[in-house]
Design an enzyme around this catalytic site. Structure first.
Site, PDB file in Angstrom:
ATOM      1  N   GLU A   1      64.532 -13.272   0.776  1.00 55.02           N
ATOM      2  CA  GLU A   1      65.813 -13.960   1.036  1.00 55.02           C
ATOM      3  C   GLU A   1      66.201 -13.692   2.479  1.00 55.02           C
ATOM      4  O   GLU A   1      66.325 -12.527   2.883  1.00 55.02           O
ATOM      5  CB  GLU A   1      66.922 -13.470   0.104  1.00 55.02           C
ATOM      6  CG  GLU A   1      66.789 -13.984  -1.310  1.00 55.02           C
ATOM      7  CD  GLU A   1      67.959 -13.605  -2.216  1.00 55.02           C
ATOM      8  OE1 GLU A   1      69.095 -13.460  -1.719  1.00 55.02           O
ATOM      9  OE2 GLU A   1      67.703 -13.442  -3.427  1.00 55.02           O
TER      10      GLU A   1
ATOM     11  N   GLU B   1      67.477  -7.708  -6.280  1.00 54.12           N
ATOM     12  CA  GLU B   1      68.568  -6.858  -5.782  1.00 54.12           C
ATOM     13  C   GLU B   1      69.015  -5.883  -6.876  1.00 54.12           C
ATOM     14  O   GLU B   1      70.190  -5.835  -7.267  1.00 54.12           O
ATOM     15  CB  GLU B   1      69.732  -7.709  -5.261  1.00 54.12           C
ATOM     16  CG  GLU B   1      69.314  -8.539  -4.058  1.00 54.12           C
ATOM     17  CD  GLU B   1      70.439  -9.165  -3.238  1.00 54.12           C
ATOM     18  OE1 GLU B   1      71.608  -9.125  -3.658  1.00 54.12           O
ATOM     19  OE2 GLU B   1      70.125  -9.684  -2.146  1.00 54.12           O
TER      20      GLU B   1
HETATM   21  O1  AHR Z   1      71.315 -16.251  -1.917  1.00 57.10           O
HETATM   22  C1  AHR Z   1      72.552 -15.875  -2.439  1.00 57.10           C
HETATM   23  C2  AHR Z   1      72.546 -14.493  -3.054  1.00 57.10           C
HETATM   24  O2  AHR Z   1      72.318 -13.542  -2.048  1.00 57.10           O
HETATM   25  C3  AHR Z   1      71.452 -14.201  -4.057  1.00 57.10           C
HETATM   26  O3  AHR Z   1      71.781 -14.625  -5.325  1.00 57.10           O
HETATM   27  C4  AHR Z   1      71.347 -12.709  -3.996  1.00 57.10           C
HETATM   28  O4  AHR Z   1      70.057 -12.245  -4.309  1.00 57.10           O
HETATM   29  C5  AHR Z   1      71.777 -12.353  -2.588  1.00 57.10           C
HETATM   30  O5  AHR Z   1      72.728 -11.377  -2.579  1.00 57.10           O
END
Ligand code: AHR
Length: 512
Positions: A320, A197
């Site tokens: 994610e 991110e």
């Molecule tokens: O999964 C929780 C958080 O969500 C992670 O650390 C981040 O990459 C995303 O914003």
């Protein structure tokens, strides 16, 4: 004389009539020898140093005499994960990754420095779970490790050293240090994330700036792993940030980038995410709307990738994804512990169907997160451990790992409150067909007629995952409230499979 309950008779008649009157949803599933193989890596997981995922979750410490463990990792969790055939595991973050300095987590534990986990509650991280613990755990699970490297506050040298430490089998400063720390052979880590991110917690960079930084990091990564080539994953877009993907695809030479990531959580309001259990219908539909957006995001990011990379050399990794709600009231800030209900079953089933159906470009996905965080597959409470409803989805869907996609088409109206009511994906491996179907309607059963006439199926059986209420979940007192059951109500006649999918339920059919 027995008293007749007229209202209930009328209700039964009305229900029967409406079932009879309901037009079945028509679905066709077709064989296609050119269809892609669904990469097993779509069924990947993610474990971050966040809340109780690692400490007091997965890892209870080598010295723990109460909870049986292997090198500090709970044996009950290892056994549960082995049943999922987990193909890969991403670590150590998330946002944590861009604050993590891997050298602090190797060597004698008593010499390791502490750090502050600034993103997740400001807790003190003692670095007791480090590279060796993680890579040995992956070996034990038979899962490919996916290391997410620090770009936001790290250096190119730090990353090269990590690759050399884990992968080099010759004489080199890092390989020698690894041996000194007790590991002779390299682990040969294939998957490497170059920042996480980077548009946000990984450095608040612009797409253009990150593309340049990425090129620099990626240049120095290969060359340490013998026959195992490193697979470099560029930190990707969030949701519908198409400019991000376009910039990476345009500005980064494709020989430097094996995959581009994408993150998408089912969160309908970041400032008020709603409860994980006591949600109402309105919240349920908002969550489903967000979850089902995955189809649009994946489709549009792929369109951009197709434009710049028509041969499909760069993969899309949704590294994610999952449902994100308010943490349980009793937990501290930054811990992100939430319960997991039938809503999570519906989210997981529909999103995984999307990934299966886009298997040509989507080659990996990582559910966030594995233990005690967000849409976890496992929850722990001291020595107790439970499998969540999402665990059971991953278990039922593992049949799709490395199977050939069978394209499916919903041929009749499938709209329900503006959302697709039925979600489907199918695959075939070694002569066995699997079809996963999800009915998102919280109240109404759904009649489905599935044209399987082009498939070679002679018998059909299945499993169903559902419960009376959408809010039902497994708890430490009732750990098996939501578990898969046999489903025998699918009928196969002249190549047509007919079935009624109960409200808010997920079914995986097996045809032979
Ligand atoms: O999964 C929780 C958080 O969500 C992670 O650390 C981040 O990459 C995303 O914003």
């Amino acid at each position: 004389m027995k008293k007749i309950n007229y209202p209930s008779v009328i209700l039964t008649m009305l229900c029967t009539f409406s079932m009879l009157a309901q037009e079945p949803i028509q679905v066709k599933v077709m064989p296609d020898s050119e269809a892609p193989i669904i990469s097993k890596h779509i069924y990947g997981h993610f474990a971050e140093h966040l809340g109780r995922c690692i400490y007091d979750g997965l890892y209870v410490g080598e010295e723990n005499k109460v909870i049986p463990n292997t090198e500090g990792v709970r044996n009950d969790i290892i056994a549960a994960l082995k049943e999922l055939n987990i193909p890969n595991l991403r670590w150590p973050g998330g946002c944590f990754a861009d604050t993590y300095h891997w050298k602090d987590g190797v060597g004698p534990k008593e010499n390791r420095p502490t750090m502050v986990n600034r993103w997740w509650g400001g807790t003190t991280e003692d670095n007791s779970f480090g590279t060796h613990n993680f890579l040995n755990l992956c070996e034990e699970l038979g899962a490919e490790p996916y290391l997410s490297a620090n770009v936001g506050s790290g250096t190119v040298q730090e990353l090269i050293d990590w690759v050399q430490y884990t992968n080099h089998d010759g004489v080199s400063p890092m390989a020698d240090w690894r041996r000194e720390n007790g590991r002779e052979n390299p682990w040969r880590v294939k998957y490497w994330g170059v920042g996480n991110e980077t548009w946000g917690c990984g450095g608040n960079m612009t797409a253009e700036y990150y593309a340049d930084i990425y090129r620099q990091y990626a240049t120095f990564m290969p060359g340490w792993s013998g026959e195992t080539e490193v697979y470099r994953i560029a930190s990707g877009a969030s949701e519908d940030d198409y400019h991000w993907t376009e910039t990476l695809m345009k500005n980064v030479p494709h020989h430097l980038m094996e995959a581009v990531a994408l993150h998408d959580y089912a969160v309908f309001d970041w400032s008020d995410k709603g409860p994980s259990v006591n949600f109402d219908d309105e919240i349920y539909f908002k969550s489903m709307e967000q979850a089902l957006n995955m189809e649009e995001y994946v489709t549009k990011h792929i369109e951009i990738m197709d434009k710049y990379d028509p041969d499909g050399n760069v993969a899309l990794f949704v590294d994610e994804w999952g449902g994100w709600y308010d943490a349980e009231p009793e937990v501290k800030n930054g811990v992100l512990y939430q319960q997991n209900t039938i809503r999570d079953v519906i989210i997981a089933g529909t999103v995984l169907n999307t990934f299966n159906n886009h298997a040509k470009r989507v080659k990996m996905a990582n559910l966030a997160q594995m233990v005690n965080v967000l849409q976890a597959v496992i929850l722990t409470d001291e020595e107790k451990m439970i499998k969540t409803p999402t665990y059971h989805v991953m278990h039922m869907y593992k049949v799709h790992q490395d199977a050939r996609l069978l394209p499916s088409k919903i041929e009749t109206n499938n709209e329900f409150r503006g959302l697709p009511a039925l979600s489907v994906s199918a695959s075939e491996k070694e002569g066995v067909t699997h079809i996963s179907l999800v009915n998102i309607d919280p109240e109404n059963d759904m009649l489905v007629e599935l044209d399987a006439s082009e498939l070679d199926i002679k018998s059909i059986q299945g499993q169903i995952l559902t419960s009376d209420k959408l809010q039902d979940h497994n708890s430490f007192d009732d750990p098996e409230k939501v578990v898969p059951q046999q489903f025998k109500a699918a009928k196969l006649k002249k190549g047509k499979v007919t079935l009624t999918i109960p409200a808010h339920s997920l079914i995986v059919l097996q045809g032979k």
